[in-house]
Design a protein around this motif. Structure first.
Motif, PDB file in Angstrom:
ATOM      1  N   MET A  84      11.726  53.097  37.373  1.00 14.44           N
ATOM      2  CA  MET A  84      10.235  53.164  37.835  1.00 14.44           C
ATOM      3  C   MET A  84      10.897  52.629  39.497  1.00 14.44           C
ATOM      4  O   MET A  84       9.914  53.236  40.383  1.00 14.44           O
ATOM      5  N   LYS A  85      11.456  51.888  39.396  1.00  9.13           N
ATOM      6  CA  LYS A  85      11.894  50.928  40.669  1.00  9.13           C
ATOM      7  C   LYS A  85      12.449  51.622  41.489  1.00  9.13           C
ATOM      8  O   LYS A  85      12.195  52.329  42.895  1.00  9.13           O
ATOM      9  N   ARG A  86      13.193  53.256  40.883  1.00  6.00           N
ATOM     10  CA  ARG A  86      13.979  53.588  42.046  1.00  6.00           C
ATOM     11  C   ARG A  86      13.539  55.002  42.041  1.00  6.00           C
ATOM     12  O   ARG A  86      13.728  55.524  42.991  1.00  6.00           O
ATOM     13  N   HIS A  87      12.163  55.525  41.538  1.00  9.92           N
ATOM     14  CA  HIS A  87      12.539  57.053  41.392  1.00  9.92           C
ATOM     15  C   HIS A  87      10.539  56.547  41.499  1.00  9.92           C
ATOM     16  O   HIS A  87      10.406  58.146  41.459  1.00  9.92           O
ATOM     17  N   GLY A  88      10.013  55.683  41.156  1.00  4.68           N
ATOM     18  CA  GLY A  88       8.361  56.152  41.101  1.00  4.68           C
ATOM     19  C   GLY A  88       7.490  55.985  40.040  1.00  4.68           C
ATOM     20  O   GLY A  88       8.226  56.152  39.342  1.00  4.68           O
ATOM     21  N   HIS A  89       6.419  56.309  39.829  1.00  7.41           N
ATOM     22  CA  HIS A  89       5.839  56.666  38.663  1.00  7.41           C
ATOM     23  C   HIS A  89       5.338  58.216  38.867  1.00  7.41           C
ATOM     24  O   HIS A  89       5.786  58.978  39.148  1.00  7.41           O
ATOM     25  N   ALA A  90       5.860  58.367  37.443  1.00  6.69           N
ATOM     26  CA  ALA A  90       5.663  59.694  36.957  1.00  6.69           C
ATOM     27  C   ALA A  90       4.226  59.818  36.514  1.00  6.69           C
ATOM     28  O   ALA A  90       3.492  59.428  36.166  1.00  6.69           O
ATOM     29  N   GLU A 145      18.388  58.960  35.950  1.00 10.89           N
ATOM     30  CA  GLU A 145      18.771  57.431  35.773  1.00 10.89           C
ATOM     31  C   GLU A 145      19.663  57.875  34.652  1.00 10.89           C
ATOM     32  O   GLU A 145      19.193  58.058  33.408  1.00 10.89           O
ATOM     33  N   SER A 146      20.778  57.176  34.067  1.00 12.59           N
ATOM     34  CA  SER A 146      21.871  57.037  32.490  1.00 12.59           C
ATOM     35  C   SER A 146      21.584  55.124  32.483  1.00 12.59           C
ATOM     36  O   SER A 146      22.201  54.709  33.874  1.00 12.59           O
ATOM     37  N   PHE A 147      22.063  55.018  31.445  1.00 11.73           N
ATOM     38  CA  PHE A 147      21.655  53.623  31.308  1.00 11.73           C
ATOM     39  C   PHE A 147      22.180  52.750  29.940  1.00 11.73           C
ATOM     40  O   PHE A 147      21.744  53.904  29.309  1.00 11.73           O
ATOM     41  N   ALA A 154      13.805  49.612  26.086  1.00 10.39           N
ATOM     42  CA  ALA A 154      13.737  50.771  27.033  1.00 10.39           C
ATOM     43  C   ALA A 154      12.404  50.194  27.669  1.00 10.39           C
ATOM     44  O   ALA A 154      12.817  50.424  29.353  1.00 10.39           O
ATOM     45  N   LEU A 155      12.274  49.054  27.608  1.00 13.73           N
ATOM     46  CA  LEU A 155      11.855  48.312  29.190  1.00 13.73           C
ATOM     47  C   LEU A 155      12.356  48.807  29.956  1.00 13.73           C
ATOM     48  O   LEU A 155      12.241  48.654  31.061  1.00 13.73           O
ATOM     49  N   LYS A 156      14.055  47.714  30.188  1.00 15.19           N
ATOM     50  CA  LYS A 156      14.745  47.040  31.146  1.00 15.19           C
ATOM     51  C   LYS A 156      14.787  48.897  31.384  1.00 15.19           C
ATOM     52  O   LYS A 156      14.807  48.968  32.809  1.00 15.19           O
ATOM     53  N   PHE A 157      14.974  50.030  30.621  1.00 17.38           N
ATOM     54  CA  PHE A 157      15.594  51.424  31.221  1.00 17.38           C
ATOM     55  C   PHE A 157      14.623  51.854  32.291  1.00 17.38           C
ATOM     56  O   PHE A 157      14.209  52.171  33.410  1.00 17.38           O
ATOM     57  N   LEU A 158      12.618  51.888  31.701  1.00 20.08           N
ATOM     58  CA  LEU A 158      11.478  52.320  32.562  1.00 20.08           C
ATOM     59  C   LEU A 158      11.586  52.023  33.483  1.00 20.08           C
ATOM     60  O   LEU A 158      10.998  51.871  34.610  1.00 20.08           O
ATOM     61  N   ARG A 159      11.365  50.437  33.870  1.00 23.60           N
ATOM     62  CA  ARG A 159      11.239  49.450  34.613  1.00 23.60           C
ATOM     63  C   ARG A 159      12.479  49.971  35.287  1.00 23.60           C
ATOM     64  O   ARG A 159      12.393  49.852  36.969  1.00 23.60           O
ATOM     65  N   LYS A 160      13.752  50.029  35.983  1.00 24.80           N
ATOM     66  CA  LYS A 160      14.537  50.188  35.908  1.00 24.80           C
ATOM     67  C   LYS A 160      14.230  51.317  37.269  1.00 24.80           C
ATOM     68  O   LYS A 160      14.866  51.944  38.230  1.00 24.80           O
TER      69      LYS A 160
END
Length: 180
Positions: free
Chosen positions: A74-80, A54-56, A66-72
């Motif tokens: 995690m919504k697309r790729h699931g959790h790590a 992902e790039s943002f 950072a929160l917006k980037f992480l949520r975006k």
């Protein structure tokens, strides 16, 4: 018409395989980018194999961004299982809010995979003589990341002759699929 479907299926299958892999890590990093003399930030997420996920682009480098980037992401790729970051405090605050503070790892050289993923981007940015608008940067970063993933064939593992053979075979197959 068949080519984009084919590429989407490859990505979906590969993501499914990678989610099953036990070492599912994300390396997160941000890089400064000047647009018309104004500093913007390109946030980038890279997996444990070096593929850009992902790039943002944002104007700020704070907890909210950072929160917006992480949520975006995690919504697309699931959790790590593990989030590898630098010691930017925005990551820690965002991780705490999401509830992944225990999965974050920071260290001196742990995030080199994400740092190295900026190099192809910087080369293309220099060749293009920088960016004029934030939207252009976002589009370019998204496309450049996926193209780099597609053609980054772990060159350090191949000899030149094997690389040429594999590239010719892949290109022939791609042309055959697109011609149908």
């Amino acid at each position: 018409q068949i080519c984009p479907i084919f590429a989407a299926e490859i990505r979906k299958n590969r993501a499914g395989q990678m989610r099953a892999y036990s070492n599912w890590q994300w390396h997160l990093d941000e890089v400064f980018v000047k647009i018309n003399g104004e500093t913007h930030y390109l946030w980038r997420a890279v997996d444990h194999e070096g593929e850009v996920l992902e790039s943002f682009v944002t104007k700020r480098r704070d907890r909210k961004a950072a929160l917006k980037f992480l949520r975006k992401k995690m919504k697309r790729h699931g959790h790590a299982h593990i989030f590898v970051t630098d010691k930017l405090r925005s990551y820690g605050a965002a991780m705490k809010e999401i509830g992944n503070a225990d999965r974050q790892e920071t260290g001196r050289w742990l995030n080199n995979r994400a740092e190295n993923s900026h190099q192809p981007f910087r080369r293309r940015e220099r060749a293009m003589l920088r960016f004029r608008r934030m939207r252009t940067l976002q589009k370019f970063a998204a496309v450049q990341g996926s193209v780099h993933n597609h053609f980054n064939a772990e060159r350090h593992l191949y000899s030149r002759s094997n690389f040429k053979l594999n590239r010719a075979a892949a290109l022939a197959e791609w042309r055959g699929l697109c011609a149908a």
